[in-house]
Design a protein around this motif. Structure first.
Motif, mmCIF file in Angstrom:
data_model
loop_
_atom_site.group_PDB
_atom_site.id
_atom_site.type_symbol
_atom_site.label_atom_id
_atom_site.label_comp_id
_atom_site.label_asym_id
_atom_site.label_seq_id
_atom_site.Cartn_x
_atom_site.Cartn_y
_atom_site.Cartn_z
ATOM 1 N N UNK A 176 24.510 -34.018 -41.573
ATOM 2 C CA UNK A 176 23.929 -32.742 -41.985
ATOM 3 C C UNK A 176 24.992 -31.664 -42.139
ATOM 4 N N UNK A 177 26.023 -31.692 -41.290
ATOM 5 C CA UNK A 177 27.118 -30.727 -41.394
ATOM 6 C C UNK A 177 28.310 -31.303 -42.133
ATOM 7 N N UNK A 178 28.580 -32.591 -41.900
ATOM 8 C CA UNK A 178 29.791 -33.198 -42.440
ATOM 9 C C UNK A 178 29.779 -33.304 -43.961
ATOM 10 N N UNK A 179 28.659 -33.690 -44.543
ATOM 11 C CA UNK A 179 28.630 -33.925 -45.987
ATOM 12 C C UNK A 179 28.859 -32.664 -46.809
ATOM 13 N N UNK A 180 28.214 -31.523 -46.490
ATOM 14 C CA UNK A 180 28.505 -30.317 -47.279
ATOM 15 C C UNK A 180 29.974 -29.907 -47.220
ATOM 16 N N UNK A 181 30.619 -30.121 -46.083
ATOM 17 C CA UNK A 181 32.029 -29.748 -45.948
ATOM 18 C C UNK A 181 32.922 -30.683 -46.751
ATOM 19 N N UNK A 182 32.664 -31.986 -46.642
ATOM 20 C CA UNK A 182 33.535 -32.979 -47.258
ATOM 21 C C UNK A 182 33.354 -33.074 -48.774
ATOM 22 N N UNK A 183 32.248 -32.558 -49.286
ATOM 23 C CA UNK A 183 32.015 -32.652 -50.728
ATOM 24 C C UNK A 183 32.065 -31.290 -51.413
ATOM 25 N N UNK A 184 32.553 -30.266 -50.710
ATOM 26 C CA UNK A 184 32.536 -28.909 -51.279
ATOM 27 C C UNK A 184 33.481 -28.772 -52.471
ATOM 28 N N UNK A 185 32.979 -28.150 -53.535
ATOM 29 C CA UNK A 185 33.801 -27.717 -54.661
ATOM 30 C C UNK A 185 33.030 -26.631 -55.394
ATOM 31 N N UNK A 265 30.890 -38.354 -25.227
ATOM 32 C CA UNK A 265 31.822 -37.266 -25.501
ATOM 33 C C UNK A 265 32.371 -37.359 -26.920
ATOM 34 N N UNK A 266 32.545 -38.597 -27.414
ATOM 35 C CA UNK A 266 32.984 -38.761 -28.796
ATOM 36 C C UNK A 266 31.971 -38.188 -29.772
ATOM 37 N N UNK A 267 30.692 -38.449 -29.512
ATOM 38 C CA UNK A 267 29.628 -37.887 -30.349
ATOM 39 C C UNK A 267 29.646 -36.358 -30.265
ATOM 40 N N UNK A 268 29.791 -35.828 -29.035
ATOM 41 C CA UNK A 268 29.840 -34.388 -28.874
ATOM 42 C C UNK A 268 31.053 -33.763 -29.540
ATOM 43 N N UNK A 269 32.185 -34.467 -29.515
ATOM 44 C CA UNK A 269 33.385 -33.921 -30.148
ATOM 45 C C UNK A 269 33.195 -33.759 -31.642
ATOM 46 N N UNK A 270 32.433 -34.672 -32.262
ATOM 47 C CA UNK A 270 32.146 -34.533 -33.678
ATOM 48 C C UNK A 270 31.313 -33.278 -33.946
ATOM 49 N N UNK A 271 30.401 -32.982 -33.031
ATOM 50 C CA UNK A 271 29.608 -31.754 -33.169
ATOM 51 C C UNK A 271 30.505 -30.524 -33.053
ATOM 52 N N UNK A 272 31.463 -30.549 -32.103
ATOM 53 C CA UNK A 272 32.385 -29.429 -31.947
ATOM 54 C C UNK A 272 33.260 -29.260 -33.190
ATOM 55 N N UNK A 273 33.753 -30.384 -33.718
ATOM 56 C CA UNK A 273 34.597 -30.330 -34.916
ATOM 57 C C UNK A 273 33.829 -29.734 -36.089
ATOM 58 N N UNK A 274 32.571 -30.144 -36.245
ATOM 59 C CA UNK A 274 31.759 -29.609 -37.338
ATOM 60 C C UNK A 274 31.543 -28.102 -37.194
ATOM 61 N N UNK A 283 28.689 -21.412 -46.531
ATOM 62 C CA UNK A 283 28.163 -20.430 -45.579
ATOM 63 C C UNK A 283 27.070 -21.020 -44.687
ATOM 64 N N UNK A 284 27.143 -20.672 -43.410
ATOM 65 C CA UNK A 284 26.115 -20.982 -42.399
ATOM 66 C C UNK A 284 26.001 -22.462 -42.056
ATOM 67 N N UNK A 285 26.831 -23.329 -42.633
ATOM 68 C CA UNK A 285 26.728 -24.744 -42.296
ATOM 69 C C UNK A 285 27.132 -24.996 -40.844
ATOM 70 N N UNK A 286 27.911 -24.069 -40.259
ATOM 71 C CA UNK A 286 28.362 -24.232 -38.874
ATOM 72 C C UNK A 286 27.232 -24.094 -37.864
ATOM 73 N N UNK A 287 26.113 -23.533 -38.299
ATOM 74 C CA UNK A 287 24.978 -23.356 -37.386
ATOM 75 C C UNK A 287 24.237 -24.660 -37.117
ATOM 76 N N UNK A 288 24.504 -25.690 -37.909
ATOM 77 C CA UNK A 288 23.676 -26.894 -37.869
ATOM 78 C C UNK A 288 24.046 -27.819 -36.721
ATOM 79 N N UNK A 289 25.332 -28.139 -36.574
ATOM 80 C CA UNK A 289 25.728 -29.170 -35.604
ATOM 81 C C UNK A 289 25.385 -28.835 -34.159
#
Length: 319
Positions: A176-185, A265-274, A283-289
């Motif tokens: 939900x957070x990763x795809x908008x970031x990785x495909x942004x243009x 913790x690995x799963x949680x770290x991905x949430x922190x990274x997002x 905009x506002x994608x950081x609110x999701x993770x």
């Protein structure tokens, strides 16, 4: 099998018979406050404008995937670990290959060269292992949420169908957070001619993949999440149906709280990274993770430490 709950403030005994003091309420409150602050800080800063192509994907993905495999060998046994790795990478590659070639699973998209060499000219070599590095932590997190134990105990077909659906939701939360970031243009929806051969962050961003028709969710089509749920469910279903046929053979100390918390913790770290390293232009994608991934992470960690009185905290050799 009914899980015995322990009231806050009691004393637990570990699996090796040694008494250990229960974690005080104050520790949980401080941990929750710290996690909340980390998420808030990432959201408040709006994320760092860190070019995607500068991320060391060739190190991060194989490294985390390697950790997941080694950890699964220790906690599940080598037979279950190898089965999980093979099923996940095989199904993930098949769904990605069919999806990119036809557009019928995730929607029309294609991979750029940001993630490195491609298999059969379409799917980056890292992608099946990227699926796997989130599949295994999602498996452990879901087991804790549904059964209170890091290794699945249920064997009934109806139960497996239900927990596979939950597992697919826990895993898809990452995208939900990763795809908008990785495909942004910044190309207009339906046009991809503005993407140059060498992507320029100042002009179009650095998408690892491109949705050719765009989409209503931060430029991502909703069909992508249908494809994620379907692929994850099929992989989980295949593994869990076969898992119950294999003997659970963990290493000595493999099923202990300190060991079991690592993929959580690995799963949680991905949430922190997002929350921290997303693209500020989305905009506002950081609110999701913090909600989509943070809630399963927190409940899984709490369940592991607060509701498993018979599981030892530290690894130890059994007699």
């Amino acid at each position: 099998m009914q899980q015995k709950s322990w009231p806050m403030g009691d004393v637990m005994t570990s699996g090796n018979g040694a008494g250990i003091a229960r974690i005080p309420n104050s520790v949980w409150i401080l941990a929750l406050a710290l996690i909340g602050w980390i998420f808030y800080a990432g959201i408040a800063t709006g994320g760092f404008d860190f070019p995607i192509e500068r991320m060391p994907w060739s190190i991060l993905v194989p490294g985390f995937a390697g950790f997941c495999f080694v950890h699964s060998v220790v906690m599940l046994g080598h037979r279950r670990a190898v089965l999980l790795l093979i099923l996940c990478t095989t199904f993930a590659f098949a769904s990605e290959y069919i999806g990119e070639a036809t557009g019928i699973i995730f929607g029309p998209y294609y991979y750029t060269d940001v993630l490195g060499p491609k298999i059969l000219g379409l799917i980056p070599l890292l992608i099946p292992f990227a699926w796997y590095m989130m599949f295994y932590p999602s498996y452990v997190v879901t087991n804790l949420l549904a059964e209170g134990h890091p290794v699945s105990q249920g064997t009934g077909t109806a139960w497996i169908l239900w927990i596979c659906a939950l597992s697919a939701l826990v895993m898809t939360a990452w995208d939900l957070t990763m795809d908008p970031i990785m495909s942004f243009h910044t190309c207009q929806t339906g046009t991809i001619d503005c993407l140059p051969a060498v992507l320029d962050e100042k002009v179009v961003g650095h998408p690892a993949w491109v949705w050719t028709d765009g989409g209503s969710y931060f430029g991502v089509p909703l069909s992508n999440y249908r494809g994620w749920l379907l692929t994850a469910f099929v992989v989980f279903l295949a593994y869990r149906l076969l898992e119950r046929r294999l003997v659970h053979e963990p290493w000595p100390g493999g099923v202990s709280k300190v060991v079991a918390v690592l993929p959580v913790l690995g799963y949680g770290s991905m949430a922190f990274i997002d929350a921290w390293l997303g693209n500020p232009k989305v905009e506002d994608v950081h609110l999701i993770s913090p909600f989509a991934m943070g809630i399963p992470f927190l409940f899984a960690a709490f369940t592991l430490f607060a509701r498993n009185p018979d599981m030892p905290i530290w690894p130890h050799h059994t007699a």
